[in-house]
Motif scaffolding. Structure first.
Motif, short mmCIF file in Angstrom:
data_model
loop_
_atom_site.label_atom_id
_atom_site.label_comp_id
_atom_site.label_asym_id
_atom_site.label_seq_id
_atom_site.Cartn_x
_atom_site.Cartn_y
_atom_site.Cartn_z
N GLU A 229 7.25 2.17 -0.01
CA GLU A 229 7.20 3.29 0.42
C GLU A 229 6.07 4.58 0.62
OE1 GLU A 229 10.16 5.00 -2.52
OE2 GLU A 229 10.70 7.04 -1.90
N VAL A 230 6.26 5.32 1.32
CA VAL A 230 4.73 5.73 1.74
C VAL A 230 5.39 7.23 0.74
CG1 VAL A 230 3.67 7.04 3.65
CG2 VAL A 230 4.72 4.54 3.78
N SER A 231 4.31 7.84 0.27
CA SER A 231 4.47 8.85 -0.10
C SER A 231 3.97 10.07 0.59
CB SER A 231 3.91 9.68 -1.32
OG SER A 231 2.21 9.79 -1.27
N VAL A 232 4.88 11.50 0.55
CA VAL A 232 4.64 12.62 2.08
C VAL A 232 3.34 13.13 2.56
CG1 VAL A 232 4.83 15.09 2.52
CG2 VAL A 232 6.54 13.42 0.20
N ASN A 233 2.18 12.36 1.66
CA ASN A 233 1.06 12.56 2.48
C ASN A 233 0.11 10.64 2.55
OD1 ASN A 233 1.03 12.40 -0.76
ND2 ASN A 233 -0.21 14.70 -1.36
N ALA A 234 -0.04 10.08 1.37
CA ALA A 234 -0.56 8.83 2.30
C ALA A 234 0.27 7.97 3.37
CB ALA A 234 -0.04 8.40 0.71
N LYS A 235 -0.35 8.05 4.16
CA LYS A 235 0.22 7.20 5.28
C LYS A 235 -0.16 5.85 5.55
CE LYS A 235 -1.03 7.41 10.40
NZ LYS A 235 0.28 7.98 11.05
N PHE A 236 -0.92 6.08 4.70
CA PHE A 236 0.05 3.91 4.17
C PHE A 236 0.02 3.56 2.83
CE2 PHE A 236 -2.86 4.54 8.23
CZ PHE A 236 -2.48 3.32 8.54
N CYS A 237 0.98 2.62 3.05
CA CYS A 237 1.20 1.86 1.83
C CYS A 237 -0.09 1.01 0.67
CB CYS A 237 1.75 0.97 2.08
SG CYS A 237 3.19 0.25 0.38
N GLU A 238 -0.02 2.23 -0.49
CA GLU A 238 -0.95 0.99 -0.91
C GLU A 238 -0.95 -0.18 -1.65
OE1 GLU A 238 -1.24 3.68 -4.54
OE2 GLU A 238 -0.75 5.41 -3.54
N THR A 239 -0.49 -0.93 -1.54
CA THR A 239 0.63 -2.17 -1.79
C THR A 239 0.34 -3.32 -0.43
OG1 THR A 239 2.53 -1.62 -2.12
CG2 THR A 239 1.57 -1.63 -3.74
N GLN A 240 -0.03 -2.73 0.49
CA GLN A 240 0.22 -3.19 1.95
C GLN A 240 -0.53 -4.78 1.74
OE1 GLN A 240 0.18 -0.45 4.87
NE2 GLN A 240 -0.96 -2.45 6.20
N GLY A 241 -0.45 -5.80 2.03
CA GLY A 241 -1.35 -7.12 1.79
C GLY A 241 -0.64 -7.99 0.46
N LYS A 242 -0.18 -7.36 -0.16
CA LYS A 242 0.18 -7.75 -1.77
C LYS A 242 1.63 -7.86 -2.01
CE LYS A 242 -3.43 -4.95 -3.62
NZ LYS A 242 -3.83 -3.74 -3.85
N ARG A 243 2.33 -7.62 -0.90
CA ARG A 243 4.00 -7.43 -1.57
C ARG A 243 4.90 -8.91 -1.05
NH1 ARG A 243 6.85 -3.50 -3.27
NH2 ARG A 243 5.69 -1.64 -3.95
N TRP A 244 5.00 -9.38 -1.63
CA TRP A 244 5.71 -11.29 -1.02
C TRP A 244 6.37 -10.98 0.93
CZ3 TRP A 244 10.80 -11.62 1.60
CH2 TRP A 244 11.66 -10.48 1.10
N TRP A 245 7.07 -9.29 0.98
CA TRP A 245 7.13 -10.21 2.71
C TRP A 245 5.66 -10.04 3.15
CZ3 TRP A 245 8.84 -5.81 -0.49
CH2 TRP A 245 8.00 -4.70 -0.06
N ASP A 246 4.66 -9.37 2.94
CA ASP A 246 3.74 -9.64 3.46
C ASP A 246 2.69 -11.27 3.45
OD1 ASP A 246 2.98 -7.06 4.29
OD2 ASP A 246 2.26 -6.51 2.06
N GLN A 247 3.09 -12.10 2.33
CA GLN A 247 2.79 -13.44 2.36
C GLN A 247 2.98 -14.12 3.05
OE1 GLN A 247 0.42 -13.91 -0.47
NE2 GLN A 247 1.64 -11.26 -1.74
N LYS A 248 1.30 -15.39 3.29
CA LYS A 248 1.74 -16.47 4.83
C LYS A 248 2.85 -16.87 4.63
CE LYS A 248 -0.69 -19.59 6.47
NZ LYS A 248 -1.58 -18.54 7.72
N ALA A 249 4.23 -17.04 4.04
CA ALA A 249 5.26 -17.62 4.30
C ALA A 249 6.62 -16.68 4.95
CB ALA A 249 5.56 -18.17 2.65
N PHE A 250 5.68 -15.44 5.37
CA PHE A 250 6.18 -14.69 6.08
C PHE A 250 5.71 -13.99 6.99
CE2 PHE A 250 7.92 -14.25 1.71
CZ PHE A 250 9.40 -14.92 1.42
N GLN A 251 4.78 -15.31 7.55
CA GLN A 251 3.97 -14.15 8.89
C GLN A 251 5.03 -14.92 10.03
OE1 GLN A 251 0.30 -14.71 7.35
NE2 GLN A 251 0.20 -13.64 6.12
#
Ligand SMILES: *[C@@H]1O[C@H](CO)[C@@H](O)[C@H](O)[C@H]1NC(C)=O
Length: 293
Positions: A229-251
């Motif tokens: 989830e992106v907050s109103v003022n933060a353009k990028f997602c802080e947890t990017q690269g860390k959540r399950w959908w970013d992991q190797k198995a989902f690339q």
């Protein structure tokens, strides 16, 4: 001893990858209002079981729709939907992600209704930077009006995967290397709606909505959202690269998923923009990858 250590090492690896190789179980009873709000015609949405199930109602006055409260950059977005039963010709039920600006990105599922007993069409599309024209159409391998089925989108930096009951029906790979824009920096909201589109939906607009069969009702549940989830003022997602959908198995899809995708291609696909030479004498560059599937 060495082989024992090796086995230990392998099983540790196996366990480590096992943790992320399947998406976590998604709770089914999340109430609508936790993550979503109606978009228009509020009185055409009906709530059941404390909001864990809803119905969208289309009649001759109006359709209706809803959207997520949050905006997301990447994630896994799913919805359990039971399509309009009986004579649904002329109606369209949509489930999609879209950014809100003019050169918008969009990832679409559109379910085109039909006369009683005739098959629905599932149309998918991808827009990048305001440009679409990437339609694919399939028939489903089940009657989508009988039960709830899960329709979902996996979106990370590597690929956008459209899934039906966890079967991949389409992959849109990041083809930046081929000069194709890929949605990566515009947060999207999740939308769904039910409306009348009898000017084009069923047999190209030949079959009109039969209003004597109204109201038309689509049912929904599964309002959990797995996204960054992106907050109103933060353009990028802080947890990017860390959540399950970013992991190797989902690339990338695995071999089994590619087999399922090819099965959908061979048995259920009725239209693919990549093969439409009348419309696109020069296919879009990403079609090169599409052919390799
Ligand atoms: C509706 O049924 C007709 C006849 O079987 C079929 O040609 C068409 O593809 C179906 N779906 C839609 C949305 O038109």
């Amino acid at each position: 001893m060495a082989s024992f250590l090796w086995t230990l090492c392998l099983s540790a690896l196996f366990l480590a990858s096992g943790v992320i190789s399947a998406p976590p179980k998604r709770p089914i009873d999340v109430p609508f209002g936790r993550n979503y709000v109606p978009t228009w015609a509020f009185d055409h949405i009906k709530y059941f079981n404390g909001g864990s199930e809803i119905q969208l109602v289309l009649d001759k006055y109006t359709g209706t729709g809803f959207q997520s409260k949050g905006s997301y950059l990447f994630g896994h977005f799913s919805m359990h939907i039971k399509m309009v039963p009986g004579d649904s010709a002329g109606t369209v039920t949509a489930f999609y992600l879209s950014s809100q600006n003019s050169e918008h990105d969009e990832i679409d599922f559109e379910f085109l209704g039909n006369r009683t007993g005739q098959p629905y069409i599932l149309q998918t599309n991808v827009y990048t930077g305001g440009k679409g024209d990437k339609e694919q159409r399939i028939y489903l391998w089940f009657d989508p009006t009988k039960e709830f089925h899960t329709y979902s989108v996996l979106w990370n930096m590597y690929q956008i995967v459209f899934l039906v009951d966890d079967v991949p029906i389409r992959v849109f790979k990041n083809s930046k290397d081929l000069g194709v824009r890929f949605p990566f920096n515009q947060p999207m909201k999740i939308y769904s709606s039910l409306w009348n589109a009898d000017d084009w939906a069923t047999r190209g607009g030949l079959e009109k909505t039969d209003w004597s069969k109204a109201p038309f009702i689509a049912s929904y549940k599964g309002f959990h959202v797995d996204g960054c989830e992106v907050s109103v003022n933060a353009k990028f997602c802080e947890t990017q690269g860390k959540r399950w959908w970013d992991q190797k198995a989902f690339q990338d899809l695995d071999a089994y998923q590619y087999r399922r995708l090819r099965w959908v291609r061979q048995k259920y696909t009725i239209y693919n923009y990549c093969n439409d030479r009348a419309r696109f004498p020069t296919p879009s560059p990403e079609c090169k990858r599409d052919r390799d599937i």
